[in-house]
Design a protein around this motif. Structure first.
Motif, PDB file in Angstrom:
ATOM      1  N   ARG A 135       0.808  -1.212   0.000  1.00  0.00           N
ATOM      2  CA  ARG A 135       0.000   0.000   0.000  1.00  0.00           C
ATOM      3  C   ARG A 135       0.850   1.275   0.000  1.00  0.00           C
ATOM      4  O   ARG A 135       0.300   2.384  -0.067  1.00  0.00           O
ATOM      5  CB  ARG A 135      -0.908   0.037   1.239  1.00  0.00           C
ATOM      6  N   ILE A 136       2.169   1.145   0.065  1.00  0.00           N
ATOM      7  CA  ILE A 136       3.011   2.345   0.117  1.00  0.00           C
ATOM      8  C   ILE A 136       2.877   3.203  -1.135  1.00  0.00           C
ATOM      9  O   ILE A 136       2.648   4.413  -1.042  1.00  0.00           O
ATOM     10  CB  ILE A 136       4.484   1.961   0.395  1.00  0.00           C
ATOM     11  N   PRO A 137       2.971   2.644  -2.366  1.00  0.00           N
ATOM     12  CA  PRO A 137       2.893   3.513  -3.544  1.00  0.00           C
ATOM     13  C   PRO A 137       1.570   4.261  -3.670  1.00  0.00           C
ATOM     14  O   PRO A 137       1.552   5.475  -3.917  1.00  0.00           O
ATOM     15  CB  PRO A 137       3.102   2.537  -4.707  1.00  0.00           C
ATOM     16  N   ASP A 138       0.438   3.551  -3.500  1.00  0.00           N
ATOM     17  CA  ASP A 138      -0.831   4.259  -3.694  1.00  0.00           C
ATOM     18  C   ASP A 138      -1.100   5.237  -2.551  1.00  0.00           C
ATOM     19  O   ASP A 138      -1.711   6.287  -2.752  1.00  0.00           O
ATOM     20  CB  ASP A 138      -1.986   3.276  -3.865  1.00  0.00           C
ATOM     21  N   THR A 139      -0.608   4.931  -1.344  1.00  0.00           N
ATOM     22  CA  THR A 139      -0.770   5.885  -0.239  1.00  0.00           C
ATOM     23  C   THR A 139       0.095   7.120  -0.460  1.00  0.00           C
ATOM     24  O   THR A 139      -0.329   8.241  -0.148  1.00  0.00           O
ATOM     25  CB  THR A 139      -0.415   5.217   1.109  1.00  0.00           C
ATOM     26  N   MET A 140       1.286   6.937  -1.013  1.00  0.00           N
ATOM     27  CA  MET A 140       2.130   8.088  -1.339  1.00  0.00           C
ATOM     28  C   MET A 140       1.452   8.963  -2.391  1.00  0.00           C
ATOM     29  O   MET A 140       1.483  10.197  -2.315  1.00  0.00           O
ATOM     30  CB  MET A 140       3.493   7.613  -1.842  1.00  0.00           C
ATOM     31  N   ARG A 141       0.830   8.344  -3.367  1.00  0.00           N
ATOM     32  CA  ARG A 141       0.115   9.131  -4.376  1.00  0.00           C
ATOM     33  C   ARG A 141      -1.023   9.926  -3.737  1.00  0.00           C
ATOM     34  O   ARG A 141      -1.226  11.102  -4.046  1.00  0.00           O
ATOM     35  CB  ARG A 141      -0.412   8.212  -5.491  1.00  0.00           C
ATOM     36  N   ARG A 142      -1.756   9.279  -2.862  1.00  0.00           N
ATOM     37  CA  ARG A 142      -2.832   9.990  -2.162  1.00  0.00           C
ATOM     38  C   ARG A 142      -2.280  11.143  -1.334  1.00  0.00           C
ATOM     39  O   ARG A 142      -2.861  12.228  -1.287  1.00  0.00           O
ATOM     40  CB  ARG A 142      -3.597   9.033  -1.248  1.00  0.00           C
ATOM     41  N   GLU A 161       8.038  -0.318  11.232  1.00  0.00           N
ATOM     42  CA  GLU A 161       9.390  -0.764  10.877  1.00  0.00           C
ATOM     43  C   GLU A 161       9.364  -2.068  10.095  1.00  0.00           C
ATOM     44  O   GLU A 161      10.119  -2.237   9.124  1.00  0.00           O
ATOM     45  CB  GLU A 161      10.225  -0.922  12.153  1.00  0.00           C
ATOM     46  N   ASP A 162       8.490  -3.008  10.486  1.00  0.00           N
ATOM     47  CA  ASP A 162       8.464  -4.280   9.751  1.00  0.00           C
ATOM     48  C   ASP A 162       7.860  -4.114   8.358  1.00  0.00           C
ATOM     49  O   ASP A 162       8.180  -4.880   7.446  1.00  0.00           O
ATOM     50  CB  ASP A 162       7.732  -5.374  10.541  1.00  0.00           C
ATOM     51  N   ILE A 163       7.034  -3.077   8.154  1.00  0.00           N
ATOM     52  CA  ILE A 163       6.509  -2.800   6.814  1.00  0.00           C
ATOM     53  C   ILE A 163       7.615  -2.183   5.952  1.00  0.00           C
ATOM     54  O   ILE A 163       7.694  -2.448   4.739  1.00  0.00           O
ATOM     55  CB  ILE A 163       5.286  -1.863   6.890  1.00  0.00           C
ATOM     56  N   LEU A 164       8.488  -1.410   6.544  1.00  0.00           N
ATOM     57  CA  LEU A 164       9.634  -0.879   5.802  1.00  0.00           C
ATOM     58  C   LEU A 164      10.567  -1.995   5.348  1.00  0.00           C
ATOM     59  O   LEU A 164      11.238  -1.885   4.309  1.00  0.00           O
ATOM     60  CB  LEU A 164      10.398   0.127   6.664  1.00  0.00           C
ATOM     61  N   ASN A 165      10.625  -3.076   6.117  1.00  0.00           N
ATOM     62  CA  ASN A 165      11.496  -4.207   5.778  1.00  0.00           C
ATOM     63  C   ASN A 165      10.802  -5.253   4.910  1.00  0.00           C
ATOM     64  O   ASN A 165      11.457  -6.143   4.369  1.00  0.00           O
ATOM     65  CB  ASN A 165      11.998  -4.890   7.051  1.00  0.00           C
ATOM     66  N   GLU A 166       9.486  -5.158   4.760  1.00  0.00           N
ATOM     67  CA  GLU A 166       8.734  -6.152   3.988  1.00  0.00           C
ATOM     68  C   GLU A 166       9.114  -6.086   2.509  1.00  0.00           C
ATOM     69  O   GLU A 166       9.252  -5.000   1.930  1.00  0.00           O
ATOM     70  CB  GLU A 166       7.229  -5.900   4.145  1.00  0.00           C
ATOM     71  N   VAL A 167       9.302  -7.246   1.884  1.00  0.00           N
ATOM     72  CA  VAL A 167       9.668  -7.327   0.474  1.00  0.00           C
ATOM     73  C   VAL A 167       8.407  -7.483  -0.375  1.00  0.00           C
ATOM     74  O   VAL A 167       7.524  -8.283  -0.054  1.00  0.00           O
ATOM     75  CB  VAL A 167      10.634  -8.497   0.219  1.00  0.00           C
ATOM     76  N   VAL A 168       8.350  -6.702  -1.467  1.00  0.00           N
ATOM     77  CA  VAL A 168       7.186  -6.710  -2.357  1.00  0.00           C
ATOM     78  C   VAL A 168       7.650  -7.026  -3.770  1.00  0.00           C
ATOM     79  O   VAL A 168       8.650  -6.472  -4.250  1.00  0.00           O
ATOM     80  CB  VAL A 168       6.473  -5.336  -2.327  1.00  0.00           C
ATOM     81  N   GLU A 169       6.917  -7.902  -4.456  1.00  0.00           N
ATOM     82  CA  GLU A 169       7.180  -8.155  -5.867  1.00  0.00           C
ATOM     83  C   GLU A 169       6.683  -6.962  -6.682  1.00  0.00           C
ATOM     84  O   GLU A 169       5.551  -6.495  -6.486  1.00  0.00           O
ATOM     85  CB  GLU A 169       6.473  -9.431  -6.331  1.00  0.00           C
ATOM     86  N   LEU A 170       7.512  -6.473  -7.580  1.00  0.00           N
ATOM     87  CA  LEU A 170       7.140  -5.276  -8.333  1.00  0.00           C
ATOM     88  C   LEU A 170       5.915  -5.496  -9.208  1.00  0.00           C
ATOM     89  O   LEU A 170       5.211  -4.540  -9.557  1.00  0.00           O
ATOM     90  CB  LEU A 170       8.319  -4.800  -9.181  1.00  0.00           C
ATOM     91  N   SER A 171       5.641  -6.741  -9.558  1.00  0.00           N
ATOM     92  CA  SER A 171       4.448  -7.020 -10.358  1.00  0.00           C
ATOM     93  C   SER A 171       3.161  -6.780  -9.581  1.00  0.00           C
ATOM     94  O   SER A 171       2.079  -6.696 -10.163  1.00  0.00           O
ATOM     95  CB  SER A 171       4.485  -8.476 -10.847  1.00  0.00           C
ATOM     96  N   GLU A 172       3.293  -6.635  -8.260  1.00  0.00           N
ATOM     97  CA  GLU A 172       2.107  -6.480  -7.411  1.00  0.00           C
ATOM     98  C   GLU A 172       1.750  -5.022  -7.135  1.00  0.00           C
ATOM     99  O   GLU A 172       0.724  -4.759  -6.503  1.00  0.00           O
ATOM    100  CB  GLU A 172       2.327  -7.210  -6.079  1.00  0.00           C
ATOM    101  N   VAL A 173       2.601  -4.095  -7.568  1.00  0.00           N
ATOM    102  CA  VAL A 173       2.355  -2.674  -7.279  1.00  0.00           C
ATOM    103  C   VAL A 173       2.610  -1.842  -8.525  1.00  0.00           C
ATOM    104  O   VAL A 173       3.279  -2.278  -9.461  1.00  0.00           O
ATOM    105  CB  VAL A 173       3.267  -2.159  -6.135  1.00  0.00           C
ATOM    106  N   SER A 174       2.068  -0.639  -8.518  1.00  0.00           N
ATOM    107  CA  SER A 174       2.360   0.338  -9.574  1.00  0.00           C
ATOM    108  C   SER A 174       3.145   1.479  -8.960  1.00  0.00           C
ATOM    109  O   SER A 174       2.718   2.060  -7.944  1.00  0.00           O
ATOM    110  CB  SER A 174       1.075   0.872 -10.197  1.00  0.00           C
ATOM    111  N   LEU A 175       4.275   1.776  -9.554  1.00  0.00           N
ATOM    112  CA  LEU A 175       5.150   2.813  -8.995  1.00  0.00           C
ATOM    113  C   LEU A 175       5.014   4.150  -9.721  1.00  0.00           C
ATOM    114  O   LEU A 175       5.882   5.009  -9.596  1.00  0.00           O
ATOM    115  CB  LEU A 175       6.609   2.343  -9.069  1.00  0.00           C
TER     116      LEU A 175
END
Length: 587
Positions: A135-142, A161-175
């Motif tokens: 949810r980081i990219p879409d929340t940043m856009r908002r 902090e654990d969300i900052l360390n969480e790994v996300v596949e780029l196919s799952e988000v739009s940057l």
């Protein structure tokens, strides 16, 4: 990508160039991403979270790009809260990131655990807790969308902090970023042409119309458009404190500062005599309206209010016409619709300029008074004489404000004079010079402050030296909380309590941090210090022992009235000593 990488990637997508912050336990992953990516995104470490927030605030005011500040959890989040509130209420776009305690420890007594989303909600346009790195990219856009749309303001994101360390596949988000929201106003808009033609009709029918440039004029960067429109009409302009430097002070249409604090009597007179008052980006708050008593209600006077915030329009005024829109957009569109010549009666502007000339002829003598301790007016004169070229000038509320607001003279279009007026928090000016230098390293920043403010943020002197910010710092040293001490005298029959402290040798403190410093105690040392400091290219500190505004009533309408004086008199009123006022004039 890790969540922290996503944050950095999105900031770069919005062309963010600098982030202000303080390291802590929970933002270690974010700092790791900053270091690892080796990007052009610069991180400026402050010595205190509040200072980091004020740096971001100043940066945003000068660029109209959102200022970005990041702080750790717990006390870090609480320390930055005052700056976020100031930015939001002052319509300054700001993105606030608090690195939060891990979600895995929620409600388990983790040290520094705090509901940051709820903490920031009352002082921001929006506040969220991000519970998934996806949810980081879409929340940043908002966040950028909300900060820069409509009335700009602060937006907060708490990222555990654990969300900052969480790994996300780029196919799952739009940057993807949204370029419109990298700068304010994201979508300049305004009222209908029909309403604007009505405004032109009101101006054409008026005999004594007046523009009022409020803080929204500066927020929109619309000073040049407003002045161009005024020149076509021959329209005089007054301004609020936050509207200062929107137009050059020496311009024949720039009448002066209105309201309670640091006012010009001729400008306040203009408001009283005007038959049409047009507020541009002004909420008509307590200072501008002198506690909602000014201008005196008149059936003859019509009021027009132009503001980007529909909830501010008509809130404190009975408007003949209300226009919702960005000040710059409205000024440009009015100019386009003004196809026929329209001129304000010349005798109106001539009368205002006669009053203005009379005031300044007497004020010039007042500013030359070299009695000891030095008067703030004498300091302003020395400052004015050396303001050649553009400067970014920041003043703390309190001791410097009334005299600087009243007597400062700036004509360079690139010069800005900024005072945080929403909550009046001390400790703004010194860190603001850092933010200003990051916004534009070609214009020298200046900080003006009293010793109450200095005691709160003197640690940022190290930041100035570390970053080699060539700030010119001017310290009004009177050994007290001068503004509060004066209020206690006005309300308490000359008695004061718990407002005095040691009048320190602040120049020695500044030197210990590595600044070039001067101690000023008289006119000779004042002139020498200003000459040398303006010529010096590095961080400079002028420590001036000045007369306290608690001893002599400063130019504040409500205070002068308490002292039994006519605040609208064009005569100087710098001789009213608080300690000698008759009891009938106090309290």
């Amino acid at each position: 990508m890790r969540g922290s990488d996503l944050v950095i990637h999105m900031l770069l997508g919005y062309k963010v160039e600098v982030v202000f912050g303080v390291p802590g336990d929970t933002n270690v992953p974010l700092y790791h991403s900053l270091r690892e990516k080796q990007t052009d995104l610069r991180h400026v470490m402050a010595r205190d979270e509040r200072s980091a927030g004020y740096m971001a605030d100043a940066y945003a005011r000068l660029t109209n790009r959102p200022g970005v500040v990041e702080v750790p959890s717990g006390a870090g989040a609480m320390y930055v809260l005052p700056c976020v509130a100031e930015a939001n209420e002052s319509s300054v776009p700001m993105i606030v990131i608090t690195s939060d305690t891990p979600l895995s420890g929620e409600d388990r007594g983790v040290i520094t655990e705090l509901d940051c989303a709820e903490l920031f909600r009352p002082v921001t346009k929006a506040s969220w807790l991000i519970k998934s790195a996806k949810r980081i990219p879409d929340t940043m856009r908002r966040a950028f969308r909300i900060a820069t749309s409509g009335r700009p303001g602060a937006v907060h994101m708490a990222i555990p902090e654990d969300i900052l360390n969480e790994v996300v596949e780029l196919s799952e988000v739009s940057l993807h970023p949204e370029p419109h929201h990298g700068i304010f106003p994201a979508y300049p808009s305004g009222p209908s042409d029909g309403d604007l033609l009505t405004l032109l009709e009101l101006i054409g029918a008026a005999q004594r119309p007046l523009f009022v440039a409020g803080g929204g004029t500066n927020r929109s960067g619309a000073g040049a458009q407003l002045l161009q429109l005024a020149e076509r009409m021959g329209m005089p302009i007054v301004n609020s404190i936050t509207g200062q430097t929107a137009v050059p002070d020496s311009h024949p249409l720039a009448i002066g500062v209105i309201g309670d604090n640091g006012f010009h009597p001729h400008a306040n007179r203009a408001m009283e005599e005007a038959d049409l008052v047009i507020y541009w980006g002004c909420r008509v708050g307590s200072v501008v309206s002198i506690g909602w008593t000014f201008p005196t209600p008149s059936a003859e006077r019509k009021i027009v209010q132009i503001d980007i915030d529909p909830t501010a329009i008509g809130n404190n005024t009975e408007n003949t016409l209300s226009l919702c829109g960005d000040v710059g957009f409205v000024a440009d569109r009015l100019s386009e619709l003004l196809t026929e010549p329209m001129k304000v009666p010349s005798e109106w502007v001539e009368r205002l300029n006669l009053w203005r000339a009379e005031f300044w002829s007497k004020a010039t003598a007042e500013m030359s008074d070299a009695s000891l301790p030095l008067r703030p007016q004498r300091v302003v004169k020395a400052f004015n004489q050396r303001l050649s070229g553009p400067f970014h000038i920041f003043s703390d509320p309190g001791t410097p404000t009334p005299h600087m607001t009243r007597l400062l003279r700036t004509d360079d279009a690139a010069t800005k004079f900024i005072i945080p007026r929403a909550y009046g928090g001390l400790g703004y000016a010194i860190p603001a010079t850092v933010g200003a230098w990051m916004a534009n390293p070609h214009i020298r920043p200046v900080g003006l402050f009293g010793d109450g403010s200095f005691g709160m943020v003197c640690g940022e002197l190290e930041t100035l030296v570390r970053l080699n910010v060539p700030a010119l710092l001017i310290h009004f040293n009177n050994g007290c909380y001068g503004w509060i001490k004066a209020l206690q005298r006005l309300h308490g029959h000359n008695s004061t309590f718990s407002v005095d402290f040691l009048q320190l040798n602040a120049a020695a403190i500044a030197e210990a941090f590595g600044l070039r410093a001067w101690r000023v105690v008289d006119e000779e040392s004042l002139e020498r210090a200003f000459d040398e400091a303006f010529a010096f290219a590095g961080p400079s500190f002028i420590d001036i022992a000045v007369e306290s505004i608690a001893d002599v009533v400063p130019p504040v309408v409500s205070w002068l009235r308490r002292a039994g004086r006519d605040p609208f008199s064009l005569l100087p009123q710098s001789d009213i000593r608080l300690a000698t006022l008759p009891q009938s004039h106090i309290g």
